[in-house]
Design a protein around this motif. Structure first.
Motif, PDB file in Angstrom:
ATOM      1  N   GLU A   1       0.772  -1.169   0.182  1.00 50.10           N
ATOM      2  CA  GLU A   1      -0.021   0.028  -0.006  1.00 50.10           C
ATOM      3  C   GLU A   1       0.921   1.227   0.021  1.00 50.10           C
ATOM      4  O   GLU A   1       0.339   2.247  -0.666  1.00 50.10           O
ATOM      5  N   GLN A   2       1.785   1.389   0.895  1.00 46.96           N
ATOM      6  CA  GLN A   2       2.726   2.475   0.757  1.00 46.96           C
ATOM      7  C   GLN A   2       3.412   2.694  -0.563  1.00 46.96           C
ATOM      8  O   GLN A   2       3.729   3.869  -0.948  1.00 46.96           O
ATOM      9  N   ALA A   3       3.749   1.595  -1.391  1.00 45.64           N
ATOM     10  CA  ALA A   3       4.445   1.705  -2.453  1.00 45.64           C
ATOM     11  C   ALA A   3       3.246   2.389  -3.588  1.00 45.64           C
ATOM     12  O   ALA A   3       3.870   2.960  -4.500  1.00 45.64           O
ATOM     13  N   LYS A   4       2.190   2.282  -3.383  1.00 49.63           N
ATOM     14  CA  LYS A   4       1.314   2.675  -4.450  1.00 49.63           C
ATOM     15  C   LYS A   4       1.115   4.233  -4.231  1.00 49.63           C
ATOM     16  O   LYS A   4       0.734   4.878  -5.158  1.00 49.63           O
ATOM     17  N   SER A   5       1.336   4.886  -3.030  1.00 49.38           N
ATOM     18  CA  SER A   5       1.184   6.265  -3.083  1.00 49.38           C
ATOM     19  C   SER A   5       2.683   6.893  -2.619  1.00 49.38           C
ATOM     20  O   SER A   5       2.621   8.140  -2.426  1.00 49.38           O
ATOM     21  N   TYR A   6       3.449   6.085  -2.897  1.00 50.51           N
ATOM     22  CA  TYR A   6       5.135   6.757  -2.410  1.00 50.51           C
ATOM     23  C   TYR A   6       5.116   7.786  -3.783  1.00 50.51           C
ATOM     24  O   TYR A   6       4.907   7.738  -4.932  1.00 50.51           O
ATOM     25  N   ARG A   7       6.055   8.915  -3.311  1.00 54.03           N
ATOM     26  CA  ARG A   7       5.975  10.023  -4.208  1.00 54.03           C
ATOM     27  C   ARG A   7       6.795   9.671  -5.364  1.00 54.03           C
ATOM     28  O   ARG A   7       6.995  10.461  -6.566  1.00 54.03           O
ATOM     29  N   TYR A   8       7.746   8.736  -5.169  1.00 50.56           N
ATOM     30  CA  TYR A   8       8.776   8.413  -6.303  1.00 50.56           C
ATOM     31  C   TYR A   8       8.342   6.963  -6.673  1.00 50.56           C
ATOM     32  O   TYR A   8       7.601   6.234  -5.778  1.00 50.56           O
ATOM     33  N   ASN A   9       8.596   6.538  -7.753  1.00 55.05           N
ATOM     34  CA  ASN A   9       8.296   5.286  -8.208  1.00 55.05           C
ATOM     35  C   ASN A   9       9.260   4.258  -7.401  1.00 55.05           C
ATOM     36  O   ASN A   9      10.593   4.409  -7.767  1.00 55.05           O
ATOM     37  N   PRO A  10       8.821   3.142  -6.492  1.00 56.15           N
ATOM     38  CA  PRO A  10       9.787   2.651  -5.517  1.00 56.15           C
ATOM     39  C   PRO A  10      10.598   1.500  -6.312  1.00 56.15           C
ATOM     40  O   PRO A  10      11.443   0.817  -5.656  1.00 56.15           O
TER      41      PRO A  10
ATOM     42  N   THR B   1      16.409   6.316  -4.389  1.00 58.62           N
ATOM     43  CA  THR B   1      16.553   5.608  -3.295  1.00 58.62           C
ATOM     44  C   THR B   1      15.181   5.944  -2.676  1.00 58.62           C
ATOM     45  O   THR B   1      14.387   6.670  -2.923  1.00 58.62           O
ATOM     46  N   TRP B   2      15.120   5.040  -1.309  1.00 58.25           N
ATOM     47  CA  TRP B   2      14.046   5.275  -0.482  1.00 58.25           C
ATOM     48  C   TRP B   2      14.500   6.151   0.694  1.00 58.25           C
ATOM     49  O   TRP B   2      15.733   6.070   1.264  1.00 58.25           O
ATOM     50  N   SER B   3      13.588   7.074   1.143  1.00 56.51           N
ATOM     51  CA  SER B   3      14.128   7.901   2.362  1.00 56.51           C
ATOM     52  C   SER B   3      14.284   7.051   3.471  1.00 56.51           C
ATOM     53  O   SER B   3      13.533   6.248   3.832  1.00 56.51           O
ATOM     54  N   GLN B   4      15.591   7.308   4.101  1.00 56.70           N
ATOM     55  CA  GLN B   4      15.476   6.367   5.401  1.00 56.70           C
ATOM     56  C   GLN B   4      14.887   6.952   6.523  1.00 56.70           C
ATOM     57  O   GLN B   4      14.831   6.491   7.636  1.00 56.70           O
ATOM     58  N   LYS B   5      14.440   8.196   6.522  1.00 57.80           N
ATOM     59  CA  LYS B   5      13.756   8.582   7.435  1.00 57.80           C
ATOM     60  C   LYS B   5      12.329   8.237   7.474  1.00 57.80           C
ATOM     61  O   LYS B   5      11.662   7.878   8.561  1.00 57.80           O
ATOM     62  N   GLU B   6      11.641   8.021   6.222  1.00 56.93           N
ATOM     63  CA  GLU B   6      10.440   7.406   6.161  1.00 56.93           C
ATOM     64  C   GLU B   6      10.472   5.788   6.285  1.00 56.93           C
ATOM     65  O   GLU B   6       9.460   5.257   6.833  1.00 56.93           O
ATOM     66  N   PHE B   7      11.424   5.303   5.755  1.00 60.85           N
ATOM     67  CA  PHE B   7      11.827   3.610   5.960  1.00 60.85           C
ATOM     68  C   PHE B   7      13.061   3.483   6.375  1.00 60.85           C
ATOM     69  O   PHE B   7      13.911   3.170   5.843  1.00 60.85           O
ATOM     70  N   PRO B   8      13.065   3.358   7.844  1.00 63.99           N
ATOM     71  CA  PRO B   8      14.184   3.450   8.569  1.00 63.99           C
ATOM     72  C   PRO B   8      14.953   2.047   8.359  1.00 63.99           C
ATOM     73  O   PRO B   8      14.155   1.174   7.917  1.00 63.99           O
ATOM     74  N   LEU B   9      16.345   2.026   8.600  1.00 63.71           N
ATOM     75  CA  LEU B   9      17.010   0.620   8.399  1.00 63.71           C
ATOM     76  C   LEU B   9      16.570  -0.216   9.630  1.00 63.71           C
ATOM     77  O   LEU B   9      16.663   0.166  10.684  1.00 63.71           O
ATOM     78  N   ILE B  10      16.389  -1.467   9.254  1.00 62.79           N
ATOM     79  CA  ILE B  10      16.214  -2.615  10.335  1.00 62.79           C
ATOM     80  C   ILE B  10      17.455  -3.336  10.231  1.00 62.79           C
ATOM     81  O   ILE B  10      18.031  -3.953   9.396  1.00 62.79           O
ATOM     82  N   ASP B  11      17.945  -3.847  11.505  1.00 62.10           N
ATOM     83  CA  ASP B  11      18.968  -4.652  11.559  1.00 62.10           C
ATOM     84  C   ASP B  11      18.540  -6.114  11.151  1.00 62.10           C
ATOM     85  O   ASP B  11      17.636  -6.401  11.677  1.00 62.10           O
ATOM     86  N   VAL B  12      19.390  -6.931  10.713  1.00 61.10           N
ATOM     87  CA  VAL B  12      19.314  -8.168  10.269  1.00 61.10           C
ATOM     88  C   VAL B  12      20.280  -9.235  10.814  1.00 61.10           C
ATOM     89  O   VAL B  12      20.203 -10.034  11.344  1.00 61.10           O
ATOM     90  N   GLY B  13      21.617  -8.639  10.334  1.00 66.05           N
ATOM     91  CA  GLY B  13      22.834  -9.664  10.658  1.00 66.05           C
ATOM     92  C   GLY B  13      24.339  -9.252  10.341  1.00 66.05           C
ATOM     93  O   GLY B  13      24.457  -7.770   9.996  1.00 66.05           O
TER      94      GLY B  13
END
Length: 503
Positions: free
Chosen positions: A269-278, A284-296
């Motif tokens: 749903e977020q992809a459909k309304s994001y101001r840039y084509n994701p 790039t995707w804004s890291q403020k809006e889509f923050p980094l998540i630790d994995v490994g």
């Protein structure tokens, strides 16, 4: 036979022989004999020692290591590689320059390939990206044209700054990437001190068949370190293999380099309304809006025993994803799904995935047979067709992929710069104003000016002015600084029909 016992010299077929240095001839000074098959074998093999080098990413370095899961992301993906905190998976990682030939210097200004092969229990997963989160183009039809500009001029057989900037000035979608490239990030201090990115948008699928769009980031735990332009040129002359030597020696000295794997996630749903084509590889995707998540954490801790066997024959393909990881509508990714395996079949042969560095260490069950260099027994006497009445290989419904809901049923040649896809300046401007330090900005301008002074020929002024227009549209201060450095009349360089952003 003990290690200290002499072992007989043999042919490739295991036949011992003695005359390794002296050819058979008619008398001491006569012509050679056709029957000296040892001579033929040595010369014929030598003639074939060099497989075709990669068209791109020809010069590379690589190492084995481990990936360790440090955080639980199972609510987003069912991929077994992530199913338990503390789980370790063996990896092989290859770094490379993109445009240079195999003998070129690895400190050249160039993006760096960053490819990781995860040997998972559900098959090999190849995460194939660069040290930049974006790329020069966003449609695969343009790839061969772009790469031609990074190679050699068909007339001079020399690298051509004119070709490069001619292409970039005619393709404003390239601006974001060349801003990265001509910052000091374009000349990293070896491979250990740079970040890596999957670059494309991929997808995660969880055990409920829910999909999230995902971007992958490898953050260097050694810290970022770059050469300046002058330092990179100096190192190019002193040690053209600097990055290779640096990686090799650090692992030999047990200073094992590490990268933290992080992800960004976006809902459908977020992809459909994001101001840039994701799914646009130039964004790039804004890291403020889509923050980094630790994995490994990935650690490289084992040098290949033989460079050719592992680094040169390593074959990565974005097509190789495992259950729980999938593709996206990213047009460049869709093109690479086709082109990478095709390149490997040309360069290494149809059975390239049987080579040790590429081989899945777990069960492989299929009906692929024959072809050059088949080295795994070729299925023995088992059936080479499906379905059959003799084996127990069956498609497992547990691995059915979740369906995509597409936004359109129209098939057409869509304009990559059409309405909603033509903002090529906002993100480069943000990169210049908000990401780069004052010193980084100075280096960026210096690097552009130094490079663009190499543009020549009868269209020199057109190419420079076109490219300057892109800089002005991203940031007027950037455009002014580069124009002044080139000695260009600012009134001629300023775009006439576009109001530039203020600095």
């Amino acid at each position: 036979m003990s290690e200290n016992q002499n072992q007989p010299l043999t042919t490739a077929s295991g036949i011992p022989y003695y005359y390794h240095e002296d050819s058979q001839s008619v008398g001491a000074r006569g012509p050679l004999l056709l029957q000296d098959f040892i001579l033929h074998e040595k010369m014929a093999h030598f003639n074939r020692e060099r497989i075709p080098e990669r068209v791109v990413h020809a010069k590379g370095s690589g190492a084995f290591g481990t990936f360790t899961v440090t955080h639980d992301i199972t609510r987003y993906t069912r991929a077994k590689i992530f199913n338990q905190v503390g789980k370790q998976t063996r990896v092989f990682t290859r770094f490379s320059t993109v445009g240079g030939e195999k003998g070129s210097a690895d400190t050249e200004r160039d993006p760096r390939g960053f490819a990781v092969k995860f040997y998972t229990e559900e098959g090999n997963w190849d995460l194939v990206g660069n040290n930049t989160p974006i790329f020069f183009i966003k449609d695969p039809k343009k790839f061969s044209d772009f790469i031609h500009t990074q190679k050699r001029d068909p007339y001079t057989n020399c690298k051509s700054t004119t070709m490069m900037f001619d292409f970039w000035s005619l393709n404003p979608e390239s601006l974001h990437q060349i801003m990265f490239l001509f910052s000091d990030r374009g000349t990293p201090y070896g491979y250990r001190h740079m970040h890596g990115f999957g670059s494309h948008t991929f997808s995660f699928i969880n055990d409920k068949n829910e999909r999230h769009w995902v971007k992958f980031h490898f953050k260097s735990l050694q810290g970022i370190r770059n050469f300046t332009l002058e330092e990179s040129v100096k190192m190019k002359g002193e040690d053209p293999d600097f990055a290779q030597r640096d990686l090799l020696q650090s692992i030999d000295n047990k200073a094992f380099p590490q990268w933290a794997l992080k992800i960004q996630l976006m809902t459908e749903e977020q992809a459909k309304s994001y101001r840039y084509n994701p799914f646009d590889l130039t964004k790039t995707w804004s890291q403020k809006e889509f923050p980094l998540i630790d994995v490994g954490v990935m650690e490289l801790n084992e040098n290949p025993r033989n460079y050719f066997a592992d680094v040169e024959q390593a074959a990565f393909a974005p097509a190789h994803v495992v259950d729980g990881v999938s593709y996206s509508p990213d047009k460049m990714l869709q093109g690479r799904i086709l082109s990478y395996p095709d390149a490997h079949r040309y360069r290494l042969g149809a059975n390239y995935e049987q080579l040790p560095v590429n081989r899945c260490p777990y069960a492989i069950n299929n009906y692929e047979r024959d072809g050059a260099m088949r080295i795994d027994g070729n299925g023995g006497s088992s059936p080479n067709y499906f379905p059959n009445s003799f084996d127990n290989i069956k498609p497992d419904p547990a691995y059915q992929q979740a369906p995509w809901e597409l936004d359109s049923n129209v098939a057409a040649h869509f304009d990559r710069n059409g309405e909603g896809e033509n903002d090529h300046y906002s993100q480069p401007g943000i990169f210049y104003r908000e990401v780069l330090s004052a010193e980084d900005k100075q280096h960026l301008v210096h690097n552009f000016v130094s490079a663009m002074k190499g543009i020549d020929g009868p269209r020199k002024e057109d190419i420079i002015n076109r490219q300057l227009c892109h800089f002005f549209r991203a940031d007027i201060g950037l455009g002014m600084a580069i124009a002044q450095g080139l000695g260009v009349n600012l009134e001629q360089a300023m775009p006439q029909k576009h109001t530039p952003q203020s600095a």
